[in-house]
Design an enzyme around this catalytic site. Structure first.
Site, mmCIF file in Angstrom:
data_model
loop_
_atom_site.group_PDB
_atom_site.id
_atom_site.type_symbol
_atom_site.label_atom_id
_atom_site.label_comp_id
_atom_site.label_asym_id
_atom_site.label_seq_id
_atom_site.Cartn_x
_atom_site.Cartn_y
_atom_site.Cartn_z
ATOM 1 N N HIS A 119 0.856 -1.187 0.000
ATOM 2 C CA HIS A 119 0.000 0.000 0.000
ATOM 3 C C HIS A 119 0.891 1.235 0.000
ATOM 4 O O HIS A 119 1.842 1.325 0.769
ATOM 5 C CB HIS A 119 -0.912 0.000 1.219
ATOM 6 C CG HIS A 119 -1.929 1.101 1.187
ATOM 7 N ND1 HIS A 119 -2.723 1.342 0.087
ATOM 8 C CD2 HIS A 119 -2.272 2.046 2.114
ATOM 9 C CE1 HIS A 119 -3.512 2.369 0.329
ATOM 10 N NE2 HIS A 119 -3.259 2.819 1.545
ATOM 11 N N CYS A 132 -3.477 2.897 -5.458
ATOM 12 C CA CYS A 132 -2.708 3.717 -4.516
ATOM 13 C C CYS A 132 -1.318 4.066 -5.040
ATOM 14 O O CYS A 132 -0.808 5.164 -4.788
ATOM 15 C CB CYS A 132 -2.601 3.001 -3.161
ATOM 16 S SG CYS A 132 -1.795 1.380 -3.231
ATOM 17 N N HIS A 183 -3.158 9.017 1.314
ATOM 18 C CA HIS A 183 -3.129 7.829 0.451
ATOM 19 C C HIS A 183 -4.498 7.581 -0.156
ATOM 20 O O HIS A 183 -5.507 8.150 0.272
ATOM 21 C CB HIS A 183 -2.635 6.603 1.238
ATOM 22 C CG HIS A 183 -3.387 6.332 2.516
ATOM 23 N ND1 HIS A 183 -4.123 5.190 2.719
ATOM 24 C CD2 HIS A 183 -3.497 7.056 3.669
ATOM 25 C CE1 HIS A 183 -4.657 5.214 3.938
ATOM 26 N NE2 HIS A 183 -4.291 6.338 4.533
#
Length: 254
Positions: A30, A158, A42
């Site tokens: 991530h 992401c 994010h």
């Protein structure tokens, strides 16, 4: 930090850094932009669901990993972030919630093609160069307020968000936002596997492995946003207008 690992210490972080943390046995990472004061911006399809694809593949390969401060499993909300269990899109989190119990890694920019290929796992570096931190922070904060479109694990995830914040680059062809290194790695691996039976008819196991490795490396390299030619610099204000226009377009009926 180098070819073997991009892991860094908290005290090495600087505002504008593109950071990431591996999820679920290194299946997926991530990504986000560190803006300082222990805060990360994010892009997620749902807090605690960063490793999911939103497709049937989740049932076969992945399970959601809840952040340590999530209300899931009766855990109290993070005292700094609050309850993010229903948050999605571009969000800000404290570093602890972003890492979700994982280690901290720094995404590298401006690497050489040789270094890029030496990092066999995608989603860790790019040939593209980073813009100054003030530009990176402006994009991240602007998108926090205005969004980055709909989450799509293959073309708008992401990593795409963080790379755009760092470079301002977008793919200008039919893939309208970008192609992350992670997605490119999976697609390159799939291409190598699918074509292997055909090459097996004309080569032995050694040649098969070499050809498969070569195809994987070439596919990753040509998909990198710092290598491909179908990219352009897009101001964040223009990007948001374009994304809004896409959302306002009426659905086409057959």
């Amino acid at each position: 930090m180098g070819v073997l690992s991009n892991k860094i210490l908290l005290e090495e972080l600087n505002p504008g850094d593109h950071i990431y943390s591996w999820r679920k046995a290194y299946i997926y990472a991530h990504h986000g932009i560190y803006i300082g004061d222990g805060i990360v911006i994010h892009f997620t399809r749902g807090a605690g669901q960063e490793i999911g694809t939103g497709t049937v593949l989740d049932r076969l390969l992945l399970t959601s990993v809840a952040p340590p401060h999530s209300t899931t499993n009766n855990a109290p909300p993070c005292p700094r972030c609050g309850d993010h269990t229903r948050s999605h899109g571009v969000i800000s989190s404290c570093l602890s919630c972003f890492l979700s119990g994982g280690d901290l890694y720094l995404f590298q920019y401006g690497v050489t093609p040789a270094f890029f290929l030496a990092k066999a796992r995608g989603g860790t570096c790019t040939l593209a160069t980073s813009d100054p931190p003030e530009h990176v922070l402006h994009r991240a904060l602007f998108l926090l307020e205005n969004g980055f479109g709909g989450y799509n694990v293959f073309k708008n995830n992401c990593e795409d968000f963080a790379i755009y914040c760092k470079t301002g680059l977008l793919v200008s062809t039919s893939i309208n936002v970008g192609r992350s290194g992670q997605a490119a790695s999976y697609m390159a691996a799939a291409s190598a596997v699918v074509s292997s039976p055909i090459r097996f008819l004309t080569t032995g196991f050694g040649g098969l492995a070499l050809a498969g490795c070569g195809m994987y490396c070439v596919s990753r390299l040509v998909s990198d946003i710092g290598f491909r030619s179908d990219v352009s610099k897009v101001p964040v204000e223009r990007l948001v207008i374009d994304l809004s226009s896409e959302l306002d377009e009426p659905e086409k009926t057959p």
